[in-house]
Design a protein around this motif. Sequence first.
Motif, short mmCIF file in Angstrom:
data_model
loop_
_atom_site.label_atom_id
_atom_site.label_comp_id
_atom_site.label_asym_id
_atom_site.label_seq_id
_atom_site.Cartn_x
_atom_site.Cartn_y
_atom_site.Cartn_z
N VAL A 1 92.04 98.26 2.47
CA VAL A 1 92.21 96.83 2.19
C VAL A 1 93.63 96.62 1.69
O VAL A 1 94.15 97.39 0.88
N THR A 2 94.26 95.57 2.21
CA THR A 2 95.66 95.29 1.89
C THR A 2 95.82 93.82 1.57
O THR A 2 95.29 92.96 2.28
N SER A 3 96.54 93.52 0.49
CA SER A 3 96.81 92.13 0.12
C SER A 3 98.07 91.64 0.80
O SER A 3 98.83 92.44 1.38
N ALA A 4 98.30 90.34 0.71
CA ALA A 4 99.50 89.76 1.31
C ALA A 4 100.77 90.30 0.64
O ALA A 4 101.86 90.23 1.23
N HIS A 5 100.65 90.84 -0.57
CA HIS A 5 101.80 91.39 -1.28
C HIS A 5 102.06 92.84 -0.89
O HIS A 5 102.99 93.47 -1.42
N GLY A 6 101.20 93.38 0.00
CA GLY A 6 101.42 94.74 0.48
C GLY A 6 100.71 95.82 -0.32
O GLY A 6 100.85 97.01 -0.01
N GLU A 7 99.94 95.45 -1.33
CA GLU A 7 99.20 96.44 -2.10
C GLU A 7 97.98 96.91 -1.32
O GLU A 7 97.18 96.09 -0.87
N SER A 8 97.82 98.22 -1.16
CA SER A 8 96.76 98.78 -0.33
C SER A 8 95.88 99.72 -1.12
O SER A 8 96.34 100.40 -2.05
N HIS A 9 94.58 99.77 -0.73
CA HIS A 9 93.62 100.69 -1.33
C HIS A 9 92.72 101.23 -0.23
O HIS A 9 92.31 100.48 0.67
N ILE A 10 92.41 102.50 -0.31
CA ILE A 10 91.46 103.11 0.62
C ILE A 10 90.09 103.10 -0.04
O ILE A 10 89.92 103.61 -1.16
N LEU A 11 89.11 102.51 0.63
CA LEU A 11 87.75 102.44 0.12
C LEU A 11 86.85 103.37 0.92
O LEU A 11 86.80 103.28 2.15
N LYS A 12 86.14 104.24 0.21
CA LYS A 12 85.19 105.14 0.85
C LYS A 12 83.77 104.68 0.54
O LYS A 12 83.56 103.64 -0.08
N VAL A 13 82.78 105.46 0.96
CA VAL A 13 81.38 105.08 0.78
C VAL A 13 81.09 104.79 -0.70
O VAL A 13 81.53 105.54 -1.59
N ASP A 14 80.38 103.69 -0.94
CA ASP A 14 80.01 103.22 -2.29
C ASP A 14 81.17 102.59 -3.05
O ASP A 14 81.04 102.29 -4.24
#
Length: 214
Positions: free
Chosen positions: A51-64
Amino acid sequence: MTPLYLLLTFKICLDSHFIMYLAKLKENSRSGLPLHDVERFIFVLHGAVTVTSAHGESHILKVDSYAYFPPNFEHSIESDAPAIIVVFERRYAHLSNHVTEPLVNSTDKQPLLETPGEIFELRKLLPMSLAYDFNIHIMDFQPGEFLNVKEVHYNQHGLLLLEGESIYRLGDSWYPVQAGDVIWMAPFVPQWYAALGKTPTRYLLYKDVNRSPL
């Protein structure tokens, strides 16, 4: 990129204040944005997404793991490999001087909450402040455990059984359910749950909160 592929898990109910669906992401998929003033919550069931915001901050989300996006918050959901997420969306009920914030988290980081008179385990995935007009619960039952009371309340529910098998009572009807099944519960419909299988059960539950039902 391949567009996000959406699969409705149950028919839309005219009285529902929210929508709930499974999104099956193919390789190299990317989501669009919800409609104006619509907030979004996602929970990863299989694989992983970024998931990435318009400001470029990203996170990888795994199961749960999960993410909440406030209304009109620009973001994208992407997958490099096939993944499945459950998505909740609803038109945000604004409340003066209260603003929601985007968040990313995982179920195992949420504390177990007190459940007086009950024996199941409860976690709430969103903040309980007035800014939020719904919450998502994770509820765990050991084999043979059940709700001690038949519940009747104004809240709407959308339920996805994540693990195990059990029985759910809605009104005067009884429904055997297993992992992958979905239930919509209208306001003021009597409801009751029991974990009847040989393994623990877990379900994810949408619930309206902090707003008048009138």
